[in-house]
Motif scaffolding. Structure first.
Motif, short mmCIF file in Angstrom:
data_model
loop_
_atom_site.label_atom_id
_atom_site.label_comp_id
_atom_site.label_asym_id
_atom_site.label_seq_id
_atom_site.Cartn_x
_atom_site.Cartn_y
_atom_site.Cartn_z
N MET A 174 29.24 -35.76 33.94
CA MET A 174 29.45 -34.34 34.14
C MET A 174 28.26 -33.57 33.59
O MET A 174 27.67 -33.95 32.59
N VAL A 175 27.93 -32.48 34.27
CA VAL A 175 26.95 -31.53 33.76
C VAL A 175 27.60 -30.15 33.78
O VAL A 175 27.98 -29.66 34.84
N ALA A 176 27.73 -29.55 32.60
CA ALA A 176 28.30 -28.21 32.47
C ALA A 176 27.26 -27.31 31.83
O ALA A 176 26.76 -27.59 30.74
N GLY A 177 26.91 -26.24 32.52
CA GLY A 177 25.94 -25.30 31.98
C GLY A 177 26.61 -24.14 31.29
O GLY A 177 27.58 -23.59 31.80
N GLU A 178 26.12 -23.76 30.14
CA GLU A 178 26.54 -22.63 29.32
C GLU A 178 28.01 -22.67 28.94
O GLU A 178 28.74 -23.62 29.24
N ALA A 179 28.47 -21.62 28.25
CA ALA A 179 29.80 -21.64 27.63
C ALA A 179 30.92 -21.67 28.66
O ALA A 179 31.91 -22.38 28.49
N SER A 180 30.80 -20.91 29.74
CA SER A 180 31.89 -20.86 30.73
C SER A 180 32.04 -22.21 31.43
O SER A 180 33.16 -22.67 31.69
N GLY A 181 30.92 -22.86 31.76
CA GLY A 181 30.99 -24.18 32.38
C GLY A 181 31.57 -25.21 31.44
O GLY A 181 32.33 -26.09 31.85
N ASP A 182 31.22 -25.12 30.15
CA ASP A 182 31.77 -26.04 29.15
C ASP A 182 33.28 -25.90 29.07
O ASP A 182 34.01 -26.89 28.99
N LEU A 183 33.78 -24.65 29.13
CA LEU A 183 35.22 -24.42 29.09
C LEU A 183 35.90 -25.01 30.33
O LEU A 183 36.90 -25.75 30.21
N LEU A 184 35.38 -24.72 31.51
CA LEU A 184 35.98 -25.25 32.75
C LEU A 184 35.95 -26.77 32.75
O LEU A 184 36.94 -27.42 33.13
N ALA A 185 34.83 -27.35 32.35
CA ALA A 185 34.71 -28.81 32.34
C ALA A 185 35.69 -29.44 31.38
O ALA A 185 36.27 -30.50 31.67
N SER A 186 35.89 -28.83 30.22
CA SER A 186 36.81 -29.41 29.23
C SER A 186 38.25 -29.39 29.75
O SER A 186 39.01 -30.33 29.51
N LEU A 187 38.62 -28.33 30.46
CA LEU A 187 39.97 -28.27 31.02
C LEU A 187 40.15 -29.32 32.12
O LEU A 187 41.21 -29.96 32.21
N LEU A 188 39.14 -29.52 32.94
CA LEU A 188 39.21 -30.56 33.96
C LEU A 188 39.25 -31.96 33.33
O LEU A 188 40.01 -32.82 33.78
N LEU A 189 38.47 -32.16 32.29
CA LEU A 189 38.42 -33.48 31.66
C LEU A 189 39.78 -33.88 31.10
O LEU A 189 40.14 -35.06 31.12
N GLY A 190 40.55 -32.89 30.63
CA GLY A 190 41.90 -33.21 30.16
C GLY A 190 42.75 -33.83 31.25
O GLY A 190 43.47 -34.81 31.02
N GLY A 191 42.67 -33.30 32.48
CA GLY A 191 43.42 -33.86 33.60
C GLY A 191 42.92 -35.24 33.99
O GLY A 191 43.70 -36.14 34.31
N LEU A 192 41.60 -35.42 33.96
CA LEU A 192 41.03 -36.72 34.30
C LEU A 192 41.48 -37.80 33.31
O LEU A 192 41.78 -38.92 33.69
N ARG A 193 41.52 -37.45 32.04
CA ARG A 193 41.93 -38.43 31.02
C ARG A 193 43.41 -38.78 31.15
O ARG A 193 43.81 -39.90 30.83
N GLN A 194 44.22 -37.85 31.58
CA GLN A 194 45.63 -38.19 31.80
C GLN A 194 45.77 -39.20 32.92
O GLN A 194 46.60 -40.11 32.86
#
Length: 373
Positions: free
Chosen positions: A1-21
């Motif tokens: 994953m590549v997430a740019g800046e704070a908003s991308g980091d937030l969106l990516a972290s929320l998606l990663l939670g679903g992927l890990r489930q």
């Protein structure tokens, strides 16, 4: 994953939670910020390296950012991950995705570039770069299919995490704010260029507001790594103002406030989901502004206005973003509670539209893509 800046980091972290489930043993690496790393993400570079503001700043940092992309591409082409997800940051991610896709690596782009607002020619580049686009807004998949791009509407993850009913009293208590005094939240952006361009003007507006409303309290959430820059701006432009600095905690600030003075960007959508009246402002380097102004397709810049297809909140951009104009726009919200209540209802309807259990819906779309592979 590549997430740019704070908003991308937030969106990516929320998606990663679903992927890990879905895949508990999943290994996630690339470029990310503190929210991703808190979930066990391995960041080879911090997302703040990509957080540049406008064309002028991008040109100044071009060599460093280009070097990061080359090094990352070489590493990924050697390691060949099962999937690459580019989270926003299209100017960085699309070129990287195109190289990976050409080499047989499956690519997903999370957040449709705003081709409906400006730079529509990016649709061709997007088609070359990605196998699937995860769209935050309901009108985007049909638009992309017209360009031959597979896409799914997954809603906006912030609509899932932000409660429908805003816990205003609890947020005020947590921030040490009284129930009676009006509260203004200042959100001048999460990039250094935004802080430099907007915060002095925001502080000038606060000085005028304090003269008109001495009981007004102001809170300023500070993004990670920006405290020194913010402190310097306040020392120069905001001495003596009734201002409380917060380490992050932007959601508590939005929940607690009566109105927010806010930089255009993802934060405006967060403010809408917290059902808050807002005044949207933005400034950038003169060259960047001239380029952006010629590329716009719509009269709106702020996400709440784009989604509502109307100027439901004021936008003051570039030369119009003066301390006096910003202060007057804030006072118009504070002095019109019925207007604020009508806006709150409109934003509640928008919240329901965007609430789609994004992490699960996006993970389902990714699973279907990988099954076909």
């Amino acid at each position: 994953m590549v997430a740019g800046e704070a908003s991308g980091d937030l969106l990516a972290s929320l998606l990663l939670g679903g992927l890990r489930q879905r895949w508990p043993r999943l290994s996630a690496t690339g470029i990310g910020g503190p929210k991703l790393t808190a979930q066990g993400f391995t960041a080879w570079w911090p997302s703040e390296k990509l957080a540049v503001h406008g064309y002028a700043e991008a040109l100044r940092h071009y060599r460093e950012i280009s070097g990061i992309r080359e090094a990352l591409a070489a590493r990924l082409l050697q390691e060949r991950p099962d999937l690459f997800i580019g989270v926003d940051a299209p100017d960085f991610n699309l070129g990287l995705e195109a190289r990976l896709k050409a080499a047989g690596v499956r690519t997903v782009h999370f957040v449709c570039p705003s081709i409906w607002a400006w730079r529509g020619g990016r649709a061709k580049r997007l088609a070359r770069s990605t196998d699937h686009v995860l769209c935050l807004f309901p009108f985007e998949p049909e638009l992309l299919r017209g360009h031959g791009i597979e896409a799914s509407y997954v809603g906006h993850p912030l609509a899932d995490t932000i409660p429908l009913e805003v816990p205003r009293a609890a947020a005020r208590a947590a921030l040490g704010l009284s129930d009676g005094a009006p509260v203004l939240a200042l959100l001048p952006g999460s990039r250094r260029g935004e802080i430099a361009n907007l915060l002095p003007t925001f502080l000038g507006a606060v000085r005028l507001l304090h003269a008109a409303r001495p009981d007004l309290r102001c809170v300023l959430p500070v993004a990670p790594g920006l405290r020194g820059l913010v402190d310097a701006q306040i020392a120069t432009h905001g001495a003596g103002l009734p201002l409380t600095l917060l380490d992050g905690r932007s959601h508590e600030a939005l929940a607690a406030c009566d109105v927010t003075l806010i930089a255009s960007g993802t934060a405006t959508l967060e403010a809408a989901l917290f059902k808050r009246p807002m005044v949207i402002a933005y400034r950038m380097a003169a060259l960047s502004w001239q380029i952006m102004k010629r590329m716009r397709y719509q009269p709106w810049v702020g996400l709440p206005n784009i989604l509502c297809r109307d100027f439901v909140v004021p936008e003051l951009l570039q030369h119009d973003a003066t301390p006096r104009a910003l202060a007057d726009a804030v006072l118009q919200w504070l002095d019109a509670p019925q207007r604020a209540a009508a806006l709150e209802q409109r934003f509640m309807e928008l919240h329901h539209l965007l609430r789609r259990d994004t992490a699960r819906t996006a993970t389902d779309a990714i699973a279907r893509l990988l099954d076909r592979a």
